[in-house]
Design an enzyme around this catalytic site. Structure first.
Site, PDB file in Angstrom:
ATOM      1  N   SER A   1       6.134  -1.803  -1.952  1.00  0.00           N
ATOM      2  CA  SER A   1       5.832  -2.847  -3.219  1.00  0.00           C
ATOM      3  C   SER A   1       5.062  -2.418  -4.110  1.00  0.00           C
ATOM      4  O   SER A   1       4.053  -2.997  -4.459  1.00  0.00           O
ATOM      5  CB  SER A   1       5.822  -4.031  -2.472  1.00  0.00           C
ATOM      6  OG  SER A   1       4.770  -4.124  -1.407  1.00  0.00           O
TER       7      SER A   1
ATOM      8  N   GLY B   1       0.803  -1.379  -0.069  1.00  0.00           N
ATOM      9  CA  GLY B   1       0.020  -0.101  -0.104  1.00  0.00           C
ATOM     10  C   GLY B   1       0.725   1.207   0.040  1.00  0.00           C
ATOM     11  O   GLY B   1       2.144   1.431   0.288  1.00  0.00           O
ATOM     12  N   LEU B   2       0.189   2.484  -0.307  1.00  0.00           N
ATOM     13  CA  LEU B   2       0.932   3.613  -0.292  1.00  0.00           C
ATOM     14  C   LEU B   2       1.735   4.050   1.012  1.00  0.00           C
ATOM     15  O   LEU B   2       1.291   3.520   2.347  1.00  0.00           O
ATOM     16  CB  LEU B   2      -0.140   4.781  -0.478  1.00  0.00           C
ATOM     17  CG  LEU B   2      -0.830   4.613  -2.043  1.00  0.00           C
ATOM     18  CD1 LEU B   2      -1.845   5.803  -2.053  1.00  0.00           C
ATOM     19  CD2 LEU B   2       0.207   5.006  -3.066  1.00  0.00           C
ATOM     20  N   SER B   3       2.950   4.690   0.865  1.00  0.00           N
ATOM     21  CA  SER B   3       3.340   5.485   2.119  1.00  0.00           C
ATOM     22  C   SER B   3       2.233   6.317   3.047  1.00  0.00           C
ATOM     23  O   SER B   3       1.602   7.097   2.477  1.00  0.00           O
ATOM     24  CB  SER B   3       4.415   6.442   1.770  1.00  0.00           C
ATOM     25  OG  SER B   3       5.033   6.939   2.874  1.00  0.00           O
TER      26      SER B   3
ATOM     27  N   LYS C   1       0.278   0.190   6.745  1.00  0.00           N
ATOM     28  CA  LYS C   1       1.088  -1.122   6.724  1.00  0.00           C
ATOM     29  C   LYS C   1       1.661  -1.354   8.029  1.00  0.00           C
ATOM     30  O   LYS C   1       1.550  -2.416   8.508  1.00  0.00           O
ATOM     31  CB  LYS C   1       1.950  -0.950   5.635  1.00  0.00           C
ATOM     32  CG  LYS C   1       1.425  -0.731   4.111  1.00  0.00           C
ATOM     33  CD  LYS C   1       2.446  -1.031   3.124  1.00  0.00           C
ATOM     34  CE  LYS C   1       3.591   0.080   3.156  1.00  0.00           C
ATOM     35  NZ  LYS C   1       3.230   1.380   3.090  1.00  0.00           N
ATOM     36  N   THR C   2       2.629  -0.583   8.668  1.00  0.00           N
ATOM     37  CA  THR C   2       3.270  -0.845   9.529  1.00  0.00           C
ATOM     38  C   THR C   2       2.750  -0.976  10.968  1.00  0.00           C
ATOM     39  O   THR C   2       2.747  -1.863  11.461  1.00  0.00           O
ATOM     40  CB  THR C   2       4.642   0.157   9.815  1.00  0.00           C
ATOM     41  OG1 THR C   2       5.223   0.200   8.460  1.00  0.00           O
ATOM     42  CG2 THR C   2       5.454  -0.099  10.784  1.00  0.00           C
TER      43      THR C   2
END
Ligand code: ADX
Length: 199
Positions: free
Chosen positions: A101, A27-29, A33-34
């Site tokens: 990614s 996914g985008l910055s 995600k983190t």
């Protein structure tokens, strides 16, 4: 350059312990995600999995130190993460990756590496670029829109969303805890983790 390198794959490297899998967040910055990865990890730990985090920002300070954000460098970064994830899975571990990614084809390469030894579960962390820019957790979107950073994903560099990810979470509609719960539930349904929490 790998022209004059002849890697000898060891015969025992085909053996796998079993039970491991890779959870691949994309996914985008700033999409989350983190944050979600670090909520899911402990839940898997409680269920007996040994979790290794391969986070984009961490990997770029160690394994991929010195790589930039050209397509070539991003592909190298993702292939490295995919390769390490595949080795972790071979040993029965659980690899949780959290890198943008951005390219379908490169994520497929990572999947191919991992699937030699165990399942690959792609999680699309969906949030619009407008929302990620509004959050702008590290101030990089402002710089990208001001032209101070070139080739920023979602601003002036591509992000190819997954076509058929195993899991989708929507971080504009869900809290991080809700997204993490969706991921864990799906992993239970897929039979990759048990529902029993260890004492
Ligand atoms: S990837 O494209 O190779 O998968 P990765 O997840 O490792 O990217 O790194 C992304 C992180 O690097 C972002 O979260 C952001 O903090 C930082 N970054 C710096 N420059 C860029 C850029 N041009 N595009 C995207 N992210 C960038």
């Amino acid at each position: 350059m790998t022209d004059n390198i002849f890697a000898h794959e060891h015969p025992e490297s085909e053996r796998a312990r079993g039970g491991g899998f890779t959870l691949w967040f994309t996914g985008l910055s700033g999409s989350g995600k983190t944050t979600i990865a670090h909520l899911v990890g402990p839940a898997l730990d409680e269920r007996g999995h040994v979790v290794e985090y391969l986070d984009g920002d961490t990997i770029r300070t160690h394994l991929s130190k010195g790589l930039g954000f050209s397509k070539e460098d991003r592909d190298t970064n993702i292939e490295r993460i995919g390769w390490v994830a595949s080795r972790i899975v071979r040993h029965g571990g659980t690899a949780i990756t959290a890198a943008i990614s951005p390219y379908v084809e490169t994520r497929q390469k990572a999947r191919d590496l991992v699937e030699q030894f165990g399942p690959f579960v792609e999680v699309y962390v969906n949030a619009s670029v407008e929302e990620c820019a509004r959050r702008d957790t590290n101030g990089l979107y402002a710089k990208a829109y001001a032209g101070e950073i070139k080739g920023f994903t979602g601003v002036d560099d591509p992000y190819e969303a997954p076509e058929s990810p195993e899991i989708v979470v929507d971080t504009e509609a869900q809290t991080p805890e809700e997204s993490a719960q969706i991921v864990v539930q799906k992993l239970e349904e897929l039979g990759f983790v048990g529902s029993e929490v260890r004492a």
